[in-house]
Design a protein around this motif. Structure first.
Motif, PDB file in Angstrom:
ATOM      1  N   PRO A 363       0.792  -1.322  -0.026  1.00 17.97           N
ATOM      2  CA  PRO A 363      -0.282   0.064   0.141  1.00 17.97           C
ATOM      3  C   PRO A 363       0.710   1.206   0.081  1.00 17.97           C
ATOM      4  O   PRO A 363       0.332   2.201  -0.494  1.00 17.97           O
ATOM      5  CB  PRO A 363      -0.760   0.004   1.388  1.00 17.97           C
ATOM      6  N   LEU A 364       2.205   1.095   0.470  1.00 14.62           N
ATOM      7  CA  LEU A 364       3.020   2.447   0.658  1.00 14.62           C
ATOM      8  C   LEU A 364       4.080   2.163  -0.505  1.00 14.62           C
ATOM      9  O   LEU A 364       5.136   2.880  -0.371  1.00 14.62           O
ATOM     10  CB  LEU A 364       3.545   2.682   1.994  1.00 14.62           C
ATOM     11  N   LEU A 365       3.821   1.233  -1.415  1.00 14.41           N
ATOM     12  CA  LEU A 365       4.861   0.776  -2.245  1.00 14.41           C
ATOM     13  C   LEU A 365       6.297   0.540  -1.701  1.00 14.41           C
ATOM     14  O   LEU A 365       6.176   0.446  -0.253  1.00 14.41           O
ATOM     15  CB  LEU A 365       5.043   1.887  -3.536  1.00 14.41           C
ATOM     16  N   VAL A 366       7.427   0.520  -2.189  1.00 13.00           N
ATOM     17  CA  VAL A 366       8.636   0.241  -1.536  1.00 13.00           C
ATOM     18  C   VAL A 366       9.428   1.613  -1.564  1.00 13.00           C
ATOM     19  O   VAL A 366       9.423   2.384  -2.564  1.00 13.00           O
ATOM     20  CB  VAL A 366       9.464  -0.428  -2.262  1.00 13.00           C
ATOM     21  N   PRO A 367       9.820   2.149  -0.389  1.00 17.61           N
ATOM     22  CA  PRO A 367      10.060   3.526  -0.176  1.00 17.61           C
ATOM     23  C   PRO A 367      11.217   3.894  -1.174  1.00 17.61           C
ATOM     24  O   PRO A 367      12.021   3.110  -1.417  1.00 17.61           O
ATOM     25  CB  PRO A 367      10.517   3.376   1.173  1.00 17.61           C
ATOM     26  N   HIS A 368      11.258   5.058  -1.684  1.00 21.10           N
ATOM     27  CA  HIS A 368      12.273   5.807  -2.326  1.00 21.10           C
ATOM     28  C   HIS A 368      12.989   6.655  -1.632  1.00 21.10           C
ATOM     29  O   HIS A 368      12.747   7.092  -0.458  1.00 21.10           O
ATOM     30  CB  HIS A 368      11.844   6.444  -3.626  1.00 21.10           C
ATOM     31  N   CYS A 369      14.218   7.114  -2.280  1.00 17.00           N
ATOM     32  CA  CYS A 369      14.916   7.913  -1.290  1.00 17.00           C
ATOM     33  C   CYS A 369      15.728   9.058  -2.313  1.00 17.00           C
ATOM     34  O   CYS A 369      16.239   8.617  -2.992  1.00 17.00           O
ATOM     35  CB  CYS A 369      16.155   7.364  -0.459  1.00 17.00           C
ATOM     36  N   ALA A 370      15.584  10.403  -1.953  1.00 18.60           N
ATOM     37  CA  ALA A 370      16.630  11.332  -2.584  1.00 18.60           C
ATOM     38  C   ALA A 370      17.871  11.192  -2.017  1.00 18.60           C
ATOM     39  O   ALA A 370      18.344  12.128  -1.129  1.00 18.60           O
ATOM     40  CB  ALA A 370      16.056  12.819  -2.313  1.00 18.60           C
ATOM     41  N   ILE A 388      10.970   9.091   0.503  1.00 23.69           N
ATOM     42  CA  ILE A 388       9.552   9.271  -0.090  1.00 23.69           C
ATOM     43  C   ILE A 388       8.823   8.189   0.041  1.00 23.69           C
ATOM     44  O   ILE A 388       9.028   7.048  -0.198  1.00 23.69           O
ATOM     45  CB  ILE A 388       9.910   9.708  -1.658  1.00 23.69           C
ATOM     46  N   LEU A 389       7.695   8.324   0.584  1.00 18.55           N
ATOM     47  CA  LEU A 389       6.474   7.381   0.577  1.00 18.55           C
ATOM     48  C   LEU A 389       5.425   7.592  -0.395  1.00 18.55           C
ATOM     49  O   LEU A 389       4.947   8.689  -0.038  1.00 18.55           O
ATOM     50  CB  LEU A 389       6.305   6.937   2.075  1.00 18.55           C
ATOM     51  N   ILE A 390       4.962   6.626  -1.284  1.00 15.27           N
ATOM     52  CA  ILE A 390       3.970   6.765  -2.001  1.00 15.27           C
ATOM     53  C   ILE A 390       2.647   6.127  -1.663  1.00 15.27           C
ATOM     54  O   ILE A 390       2.994   4.947  -1.487  1.00 15.27           O
ATOM     55  CB  ILE A 390       4.358   6.396  -3.430  1.00 15.27           C
TER      56      ILE A 390
END
Length: 502
Positions: A363-370, A388-390
């Motif tokens: 539901p929050l996908l896999v977290p991304h990061c800058a 970044i949480l989608i």
């Protein structure tokens, strides 16, 4: 005494405000954030299970792009298609990284697996291997027989009697049977083993369960450094033990196949043959990481999606009836549905898509990061090292994007989704870090669901609707496992006749 208490209170308030001031980067236009960011823990006190619903509620108050503090980390939560589009078009490379968490350091080979490794040459090589050698159309077609065989085995287990079809309903619990299905499909594709023939099936199930339970953002020490140093709950000790057990298990699989040298063509056979040609790319750790990703992404999520789909169908019998009519129209009751039939079953595909909309496996996908560079999202500054949480769950249920957003309506997908609206339905992620196993997932989901609809009549165990509440977990399991009644259809006789050992 009153003056002393007042002085202490003033001092504590001063510390809190000073802490928040020091944490806030100066001259940055950060996304809106809730007040009361507490020292050391940040906004953790606001989070309640299920997290995606809590974040949706906060987003409705603070905006579709908002920021939170998870301990020492800044987290930006995105809950609108326009912001998602900006993240994965304009900022796709910047946000193609993953957070460097302590849990993945141990559970994912020091962040070197395809799922969590930083964006760069190593990840591009892993993605190339996955696309060409594991998830390509040719490789998926090669394993067609395994998928069809395991689906038929599931139908036999549901029937309960391989030699006699009784004209009555029987009560079945679907969760363990669906878990067996996806486990055996993936294991046979990966290493040729059938877990119903192996002694260590319970051990493997435990490994997968433990990794999923301890993975992701469940460790306070990932955000509060002091917590890891103390480790009051023994979390990191358990993580290290799980990582060691998982590595030994995967190495055992590889060594067994390497020693057999039997010319097989499972995924591990194939990767070991490539290891002989390019050992620098296909070393044992790379192979173990690729196989681990397939296990974690392909077993639990597929079983849960099938369980959610059947739950929706039982709560919406008119949808189940339409799906059965479509299958009977295209295939009939003279032969069993196969993968070649699936593109013709558009309503069935709509059922799967609608299930993924309402119940995305992540539901929050896999977290991304800058991770290395700052960027902007809808005018707001996103500093480097921001997570970044989608919130796909919130986007999928946004009433401004979907008519009657919380209702199960497969018809809404009849004409597909236009390219301009593709960012409002993202169950498999989006951008260059989207799930590479989409093709395999869609084949297993569609074939299994079509076979279950064709081969059985389904009913709820009583007049009450199926409980659709969500349980705790990264892959959003049902709070209450699905129990239903099924009765074999005549087509099942053909399956039983063709199988002498169910």
């Amino acid at each position: 005494m009153d003056i002393l208490l007042l002085s202490i209170s003033f001092f504590l308030l001063s510390v809190i405000f000073a802490f928040n001031f020091l944490l806030r980067p100066h001259r940055l236009n950060l996304p809106p954030t809730p007040p009361f960011c507490l020292p050391f823990i940040g906004h953790f006190h606001l989070l309640k299970h299920p997290f995606h619903q809590t974040l949706q509620n906060l987003s409705q108050k603070y905006g579709h792009v908002m920021s939170l503090r998870f301990g020492s980390h800044l987290v930006v939560v995105v809950s609108s298609p326009s912001a998602v589009k900006e993240c994965f078009t304009k900022n796709d490379i910047i946000l193609a990284n993953r957070p460097l968490l302590n849990t993945t350091k141990y559970l994912a080979y020091n962040q070197t697996t395809m799922g969590v490794s930083p964006y760069g040459e190593h990840w591009r090589n892993l993605r190339r291997i996955g696309s060409l050698e594991i998830f390509s159309t040719n490789r998926l077609n090669f394993f067609l027989g395994i998928r069809e065989d395991e689906v038929k085995r599931l139908l036999c287990k549901l029937c309960g009697n391989c030699y006699k079809l009784e004209d009555e309903f029987r009560v079945v619990e679907l969760e363990p049977m669906l878990q067996d299905l996806t486990l055996n499909v993936v294991m046979r594709m990966v290493c040729g083993k059938k877990f119903y023939e192996e002694d260590y099936s319970s051990k493997f199930r435990d490994i997968v369960t433990q990794i999923l339970a301890h993975g992701g953002a469940t460790n306070p020490g990932d955000f509060i450094p002091l917590w890891n140093w103390i480790d009051p709950t023994g979390f990191m000790k358990r993580v290290k033990k799980i990582a060691k057990t998982s590595d030994e298990f995967l190495q055992q699989l590889i060594d067994e196949i390497r020693s057999q040298n039997d010319g097989g063509d499972t995924m591990i056979h194939h990767l070991l043959s490539l290891q002989n040609i390019e050992p620098q790319y296909y070393n044992d750790q790379t192979i173990k990481g690729l196989i681990q990703d397939i296990f974690l992404a392909g077993i639990d999520t597929l079983a849960l999606t099938l369980e959610w789909a059947l739950s929706h169908l039982l709560n919406n019998p008119e949808v189940l009836k339409k799906a059965k009519v479509e299958i009977d129209c295209w295939i009939g009751q003279e032969r069993v549905v196969n993968e070649a039939d699936l593109p013709s079953l558009s309503y069935l595909q709509g059922i799967i898509t609608e299930t993924l909309r309402l119940n995305p496996p992540a539901p929050l996908l896999v977290p991304h990061c800058a991770l290395f560079e700052e960027c902007k999202i809808e005018g707001y500054d996103v500093p480097r090292d921001t997570i970044i949480l989608i919130n796909a769950w919130a986007i999928h249920r946004d009433p401004s994007l979907w008519e009657d957003a919380t209702s199960f309506k497969p018809e809404r997908h009849a004409s597909g989704i236009e390219a301009s609206e593709s960012y409002k339905l993202i169950p498999f992620g989006v951008g260059r870090r989207a799930c590479p196993g989409v093709g395999m997932a869609q084949r297993i989901l569609a074939l299994t669901l079509a076979s279950l609809i064709q081969s059985f009549e389904w009913e709820r165990v009583n007049d009450s609707l199926i409980d659709m509440s969500e349980g705790k977990g990264l892959t959003m399991p049902k709070a209450q496992p699905l129990v239903a009644k099924c009765k074999p259809c005549p087509i099942l006789k053909a399956i039983l006749k063709a199988r002498t050992n169910c």
